[in-house]
Write a protein that holds these residues in place. Sequence first.
Motif, short mmCIF file in Angstrom:
data_model
loop_
_atom_site.label_atom_id
_atom_site.label_comp_id
_atom_site.label_asym_id
_atom_site.label_seq_id
_atom_site.Cartn_x
_atom_site.Cartn_y
_atom_site.Cartn_z
N SER A 1 0.94 -1.07 -0.14
CA SER A 1 -0.08 0.12 0.09
C SER A 1 0.84 1.00 -0.06
N GLU A 2 0.21 2.38 -0.24
CA GLU A 2 1.20 3.66 0.03
C GLU A 2 1.39 4.01 1.39
N ALA A 3 2.07 3.31 1.97
CA ALA A 3 2.18 3.37 3.52
C ALA A 3 3.28 4.58 3.85
N GLY A 4 2.50 5.73 3.84
CA GLY A 4 3.30 7.14 3.90
C GLY A 4 3.42 7.63 5.39
N THR A 5 3.60 8.76 5.29
CA THR A 5 3.76 9.55 6.56
C THR A 5 2.56 9.44 7.41
N THR A 6 2.91 8.99 8.90
CA THR A 6 1.73 8.61 9.73
C THR A 6 0.47 9.30 9.96
N GLU A 7 -0.60 8.87 10.42
CA GLU A 7 -1.71 9.70 10.43
C GLU A 7 -2.75 8.76 11.55
N ILE A 8 -3.51 9.56 12.68
CA ILE A 8 -4.14 8.84 13.42
C ILE A 8 -5.34 9.83 13.46
N LEU A 9 -6.44 9.09 13.63
CA LEU A 9 -7.99 9.67 13.63
C LEU A 9 -8.61 9.26 15.02
N VAL A 10 -9.07 9.97 15.70
CA VAL A 10 -9.65 9.47 16.97
C VAL A 10 -11.27 9.82 17.02
N ILE A 11 -11.96 8.96 17.04
CA ILE A 11 -13.53 9.26 17.35
C ILE A 11 -13.65 9.20 18.71
N ALA A 12 -14.19 10.24 19.46
CA ALA A 12 -14.51 10.18 20.79
C ALA A 12 -15.56 11.26 21.08
N ASP A 13 -16.36 10.94 22.44
CA ASP A 13 -17.35 11.54 22.99
C ASP A 13 -17.01 12.06 24.32
N ALA A 14 -17.75 12.75 24.87
CA ALA A 14 -17.55 13.31 26.38
C ALA A 14 -17.21 12.14 27.33
N SER A 15 -17.42 11.04 27.12
CA SER A 15 -17.30 10.05 28.08
C SER A 15 -15.77 9.51 28.09
N ALA A 16 -15.03 9.94 26.98
CA ALA A 16 -13.63 9.46 26.89
C ALA A 16 -12.73 10.61 27.95
N GLU A 17 -11.44 9.97 28.19
CA GLU A 17 -10.59 10.63 29.11
C GLU A 17 -9.63 11.44 28.02
N GLU B 1 -17.19 21.02 24.22
CA GLU B 1 -16.59 21.17 25.42
C GLU B 1 -15.45 20.01 25.65
N PHE B 2 -15.61 18.81 25.18
CA PHE B 2 -14.70 17.86 25.16
C PHE B 2 -13.52 18.13 24.44
N ALA B 3 -13.53 18.69 23.45
CA ALA B 3 -12.79 18.95 22.22
C ALA B 3 -11.85 20.22 23.02
N GLU B 4 -12.26 21.14 23.65
CA GLU B 4 -11.49 22.30 24.38
C GLU B 4 -10.79 21.38 25.58
N ARG B 5 -11.27 20.37 26.19
CA ARG B 5 -10.43 19.64 27.23
C ARG B 5 -9.33 19.18 26.57
N ASP C 1 -22.37 16.76 14.68
CA ASP C 1 -23.56 16.67 15.38
C ASP C 1 -23.69 15.52 16.25
N ASP C 2 -23.33 14.21 15.59
CA ASP C 2 -23.44 12.98 16.37
C ASP C 2 -22.45 12.04 15.90
N LEU C 3 -22.16 10.85 16.69
CA LEU C 3 -21.23 9.68 16.39
C LEU C 3 -21.47 9.01 14.93
N ALA C 4 -22.74 9.13 14.71
CA ALA C 4 -23.05 8.40 13.18
C ALA C 4 -22.23 9.36 12.18
N THR C 5 -22.39 10.62 12.26
CA THR C 5 -21.62 11.64 11.40
C THR C 5 -20.15 11.32 11.50
N ALA C 6 -19.92 11.15 12.73
CA ALA C 6 -18.30 11.00 13.00
C ALA C 6 -17.84 9.63 12.23
N ALA C 7 -18.43 8.63 12.32
CA ALA C 7 -18.20 7.56 11.61
C ALA C 7 -18.14 7.85 9.86
N ARG C 8 -19.08 8.81 9.38
CA ARG C 8 -18.94 9.07 8.21
C ARG C 8 -17.80 9.63 7.75
#
Length: 443
Positions: A235-251, A279-283, A316-323
């Motif tokens: 695959s084109e395994a180039g420069t690394t990347e991470i995507l985190v889906i999180a809501d307010a329950s996460a640490e 609010e979680f994003a700010e934290r 708006d919601d986690l379903a959109t986050a998955a999209r």
Amino acid sequence: MRTIDLRGRELTRADLLKLVPRAALGAEVAVERVRPLVADVAERGEAALREQARDFDGVEGHALRVPAEAIAASLVDCPPEVRGALEELIARLRLGSAAQVPAERVTRFAGGATITQRWQPVSRVGLYAPGGKAAYPSSVIMNAVSAQVAGVPSLALASPAQRDNAGLPHPAVLWAAALCGVEEVYAIGGAGAIAAFAHGVTEIGLDPVDVVTGPGNVFVAAAKRVVGGLVGIDSEAGTTEILVIADASAEPGFVAADLISQAEHDEAAASVLVTDSAEFAERVLAEVELRASRTRHAERVATALGGPQSAVILVDDLATAARVSNAYGPEHLEIQTRDDERVLGGITDAGAIFVGGYTPVSLGDYLAGSNHVLPTGGTARFSAGLGAHTFLRPQQIISYDRPALAEVEAPLLALAAAEGLPAHGEAVSARFDGSDAGTGEDA
């Protein structure tokens, strides 16, 4: 990190593909930069490789092929705790990779009609391990063990020459090669290494390979694209990347630490948070600011997090986050929510998925038993990560006897006629011209 606010918007998949953050230097631009380098290696071989080593690695006069004794001798300086960790990684990865080798299966249509599905390894592979801002013995193991489990008989490894190691690859790369039993190692880096694998370099005894695998920067990924077709690539395994889906329950501290962990790889590394809570994003951002300033590679991390490839995305919601995640196609996807399984059910496109607050990407980088060589730059939407399967080709073995062929003669003749290819049908009918034809018996 910049913020992209998608709340209150009806967005199509096409919209999301345009809106997700990407690095300023894309693969298309990098391809144009590396194409001449690849062509030069194809035409001039060793001379071109030495010039590239001088220009990009600052190394001259070194042995391009690493002596076997230097590989074995490197283990003398390997700290016992590191050797133990590498051996544990090898053992776990062998188990995880074995599950990726399908068993042979036979399909029977009649007593004398079978199709056997087998998985055949390629004959020779070229394995690449980066050697720029860090050493990657773990990448050597990810490549080599996967190929070995698949049954590949010939392995060659390339990693950049190091000025402070007498022109040899990084010592840790040699430790991993020795522990995996890889004896063909080259001190060649970047696009030149990919070109050398694809075209071969007779002056140094490097035969062309069938498949090139391994991670690298965007230029290594671009070189793979250039040689694709001449050889297979993982695959084109180039420069690394991470995507985190999180809501307010996460640490927040967990999420911040994970974003920083990937940002320390490279200034072009991408760290993305997608959340339904401002609010979680700010934290998280507060934690990132606190932790990033204290980490060893603080300047590199700051550049990566401040680049166009990194962002906080509000939805708006986690379903959109998955999209959003599916449109991004992340190399590493983490899910840290109240209902991880529900979010996971909406995910279709990702290189590797890490579920729960105690499953950081770092675990997959080292000791999870999974493979950390994964597609980047959105290519996870159509590419898979490295595994034993990367080195296997499905082959169908078809065997019919005379009665089984006779059973399908009529429909086969009908299809041949419909396609205007009568000789196809005649090749079958010829086997039934005369009562003894096609028996295979001696006269």
